[in-house]
Design a protein around this motif. Sequence first.
Motif, PDB file in Angstrom:
ATOM      1  N   ALA A  88       0.842  -1.204   0.000  1.00 41.61           N
ATOM      2  CA  ALA A  88       0.000   0.000   0.000  1.00 41.61           C
ATOM      3  C   ALA A  88       0.875   1.251   0.000  1.00 41.61           C
ATOM      4  CB  ALA A  88      -0.939  -0.014   1.201  1.00 41.61           C
ATOM      5  N   ALA A  89       1.995   1.207   0.721  1.00 42.92           N
ATOM      6  CA  ALA A  89       2.930   2.344   0.715  1.00 42.92           C
ATOM      7  C   ALA A  89       3.475   2.561  -0.696  1.00 42.92           C
ATOM      8  CB  ALA A  89       4.068   2.095   1.696  1.00 42.92           C
ATOM      9  N   LEU A  90       3.802   1.466  -1.371  1.00 44.28           N
ATOM     10  CA  LEU A  90       4.347   1.584  -2.733  1.00 44.28           C
ATOM     11  C   LEU A  90       3.309   2.068  -3.734  1.00 44.28           C
ATOM     12  CD1 LEU A  90       6.683  -1.512  -2.784  1.00 44.28           C
ATOM     13  CD2 LEU A  90       7.353   0.902  -2.836  1.00 44.28           C
ATOM     14  N   GLU A  91       2.031   1.825  -3.477  1.00 40.00           N
ATOM     15  CA  GLU A  91       0.989   2.380  -4.341  1.00 40.00           C
ATOM     16  C   GLU A  91       0.996   3.905  -4.267  1.00 40.00           C
ATOM     17  OE1 GLU A  91      -2.744   0.634  -3.209  1.00 40.00           O
ATOM     18  OE2 GLU A  91      -2.085  -1.389  -3.778  1.00 40.00           O
ATOM     19  N   ARG A  92       1.360   4.452  -3.121  1.00 34.45           N
ATOM     20  CA  ARG A  92       1.391   5.893  -2.916  1.00 34.45           C
ATOM     21  C   ARG A  92       2.728   6.506  -3.337  1.00 34.45           C
ATOM     22  NH1 ARG A  92      -2.049   3.240  -0.408  1.00 34.45           N
ATOM     23  NH2 ARG A  92      -3.985   4.086   0.426  1.00 34.45           N
ATOM     24  N   ALA A  93       3.791   5.738  -3.227  1.00 34.29           N
ATOM     25  CA  ALA A  93       5.138   6.226  -3.559  1.00 34.29           C
ATOM     26  C   ALA A  93       5.933   5.061  -4.137  1.00 34.29           C
ATOM     27  CB  ALA A  93       5.810   6.788  -2.313  1.00 34.29           C
ATOM     28  N   PRO A  94       5.771   4.798  -5.441  1.00 32.06           N
ATOM     29  CA  PRO A  94       6.368   3.605  -6.056  1.00 32.06           C
ATOM     30  C   PRO A  94       7.889   3.496  -5.963  1.00 32.06           C
ATOM     31  CG  PRO A  94       4.789   4.646  -7.534  1.00 32.06           C
ATOM     32  CD  PRO A  94       4.968   5.562  -6.375  1.00 32.06           C
ATOM     33  N   ASP A  95       8.576   4.605  -5.734  1.00 26.27           N
ATOM     34  CA  ASP A  95      10.036   4.571  -5.673  1.00 26.27           C
ATOM     35  C   ASP A  95      10.572   4.780  -4.263  1.00 26.27           C
ATOM     36  OD1 ASP A  95      10.301   4.115  -8.423  1.00 26.27           O
ATOM     37  OD2 ASP A  95      10.125   6.252  -8.857  1.00 26.27           O
ATOM     38  N   ASP A  96       9.734   4.610  -3.250  1.00 26.51           N
ATOM     39  CA  ASP A  96      10.167   4.803  -1.865  1.00 26.51           C
ATOM     40  C   ASP A  96      11.093   3.648  -1.476  1.00 26.51           C
ATOM     41  OD1 ASP A  96      10.135   4.477   1.104  1.00 26.51           O
ATOM     42  OD2 ASP A  96       8.852   6.262   0.977  1.00 26.51           O
ATOM     43  N   ALA A  97      12.356   3.965  -1.264  1.00 26.24           N
ATOM     44  CA  ALA A  97      13.354   2.936  -0.963  1.00 26.24           C
ATOM     45  C   ALA A  97      13.040   2.194   0.334  1.00 26.24           C
ATOM     46  CB  ALA A  97      14.747   3.561  -0.895  1.00 26.24           C
ATOM     47  N   ARG A  98      12.488   2.911   1.330  1.00 24.05           N
ATOM     48  CA  ARG A  98      12.153   2.251   2.603  1.00 24.05           C
ATOM     49  C   ARG A  98      11.076   1.198   2.385  1.00 24.05           C
ATOM     50  NH1 ARG A  98       9.855   6.958   5.770  1.00 24.05           N
ATOM     51  NH2 ARG A  98       8.946   7.137   3.706  1.00 24.05           N
ATOM     52  N   ALA A  99      10.040   1.555   1.630  1.00 27.75           N
ATOM     53  CA  ALA A  99       8.946   0.612   1.378  1.00 27.75           C
ATOM     54  C   ALA A  99       9.424  -0.553   0.522  1.00 27.75           C
ATOM     55  CB  ALA A  99       7.767   1.322   0.718  1.00 27.75           C
ATOM     56  N   LEU A 100      10.254  -0.269  -0.474  1.00 30.75           N
ATOM     57  CA  LEU A 100      10.784  -1.336  -1.326  1.00 30.75           C
ATOM     58  C   LEU A 100      11.602  -2.327  -0.504  1.00 30.75           C
ATOM     59  CD1 LEU A 100      11.856   0.881  -4.344  1.00 30.75           C
ATOM     60  CD2 LEU A 100      10.184  -0.988  -4.455  1.00 30.75           C
ATOM     61  N   GLY A 101      12.509  -1.812   0.332  1.00 31.47           N
ATOM     62  CA  GLY A 101      13.335  -2.686   1.157  1.00 31.47           C
ATOM     63  C   GLY A 101      12.521  -3.459   2.180  1.00 31.47           C
ATOM     64  N   ALA A 102      11.533  -2.787   2.776  1.00 30.07           N
ATOM     65  CA  ALA A 102      10.695  -3.452   3.786  1.00 30.07           C
ATOM     66  C   ALA A 102       9.848  -4.550   3.154  1.00 30.07           C
ATOM     67  CB  ALA A 102       9.811  -2.421   4.484  1.00 30.07           C
ATOM     68  N   LEU A 103       9.301  -4.284   1.965  1.00 32.05           N
ATOM     69  CA  LEU A 103       8.519  -5.320   1.277  1.00 32.05           C
ATOM     70  C   LEU A 103       9.421  -6.489   0.896  1.00 32.05           C
ATOM     71  CD1 LEU A 103       5.956  -6.471   0.082  1.00 32.05           C
ATOM     72  CD2 LEU A 103       6.312  -5.033  -1.945  1.00 32.05           C
ATOM     73  N   ALA A 104      10.628  -6.194   0.449  1.00 22.78           N
ATOM     74  CA  ALA A 104      11.578  -7.266   0.121  1.00 22.78           C
ATOM     75  C   ALA A 104      11.899  -8.098   1.362  1.00 22.78           C
ATOM     76  CB  ALA A 104      12.857  -6.669  -0.473  1.00 22.78           C
ATOM     77  N   ASP A 105      12.121  -7.428   2.497  1.00 26.25           N
ATOM     78  CA  ASP A 105      12.392  -8.159   3.746  1.00 26.25           C
ATOM     79  C   ASP A 105      11.219  -9.073   4.102  1.00 26.25           C
ATOM     80  OD1 ASP A 105      14.847  -6.861   4.047  1.00 26.25           O
ATOM     81  OD2 ASP A 105      14.091  -5.425   5.526  1.00 26.25           O
ATOM     82  N   ALA A 106       9.992  -8.548   3.980  1.00 24.50           N
ATOM     83  CA  ALA A 106       8.803  -9.356   4.287  1.00 24.50           C
ATOM     84  C   ALA A 106       8.718 -10.542   3.336  1.00 24.50           C
ATOM     85  CB  ALA A 106       7.538  -8.504   4.214  1.00 24.50           C
ATOM     86  N   ASP A 107       8.981 -10.304   2.050  1.00 22.73           N
ATOM     87  CA  ASP A 107       8.935 -11.401   1.084  1.00 22.73           C
ATOM     88  C   ASP A 107       9.950 -12.494   1.430  1.00 22.73           C
ATOM     89  OD1 ASP A 107       6.838 -10.408  -0.412  1.00 22.73           O
ATOM     90  OD2 ASP A 107       8.095  -9.590  -2.012  1.00 22.73           O
ATOM     91  N   VAL A 108      11.148 -12.099   1.860  1.00 24.43           N
ATOM     92  CA  VAL A 108      12.150 -13.089   2.262  1.00 24.43           C
ATOM     93  C   VAL A 108      11.615 -13.918   3.423  1.00 24.43           C
ATOM     94  CG1 VAL A 108      14.419 -13.378   3.354  1.00 24.43           C
ATOM     95  CG2 VAL A 108      14.166 -11.860   1.377  1.00 24.43           C
TER      96      VAL A 108
END
Length: 131
Positions: free
Chosen positions: A65-85
């Motif tokens: 949902a954060a990435l829907e609002r800010a697709p290039d937000d590095a914090r959200a990208l990294g956090a989603l990647a961590d969750a996926d791992v």
Amino acid sequence: HANPDDGEALAKLTALYNQYKSVDQLERELEAAAQKSSDAGDWIAVGNLVRNRGDFAAAAKAYGAALERAPDDARALGALADADVRLGKNAEARPLYERALAQTKDPKRQRPLYKKLAELALAPDRGLDAK
């Protein structure tokens, strides 16, 4: 939320809710506030709370949902990647880490992303397509 990555503030807030309310109520209130906001940081805060409670699927949803609002937000990208791992989705995590790295200019913030990419490269399910 000025800094959704402020772990100390989240810990204090969680402790207050444990004392006076429930953490479930905190989650509901944070999510309600995030739904009314266009700030990706609000969804990152929701994701961090549910991640800290061990609900990585809900965290991934909040980070998405954060990435829907800010697709290039590095914090959200990294956090989603961590969750996926944590959810065993290494193939989905790798491109998210790469996108986060591309958005991160500070070498101190790049180092952990490089480390996570290296760990994925060495993992049994590397997040790499079989060739």
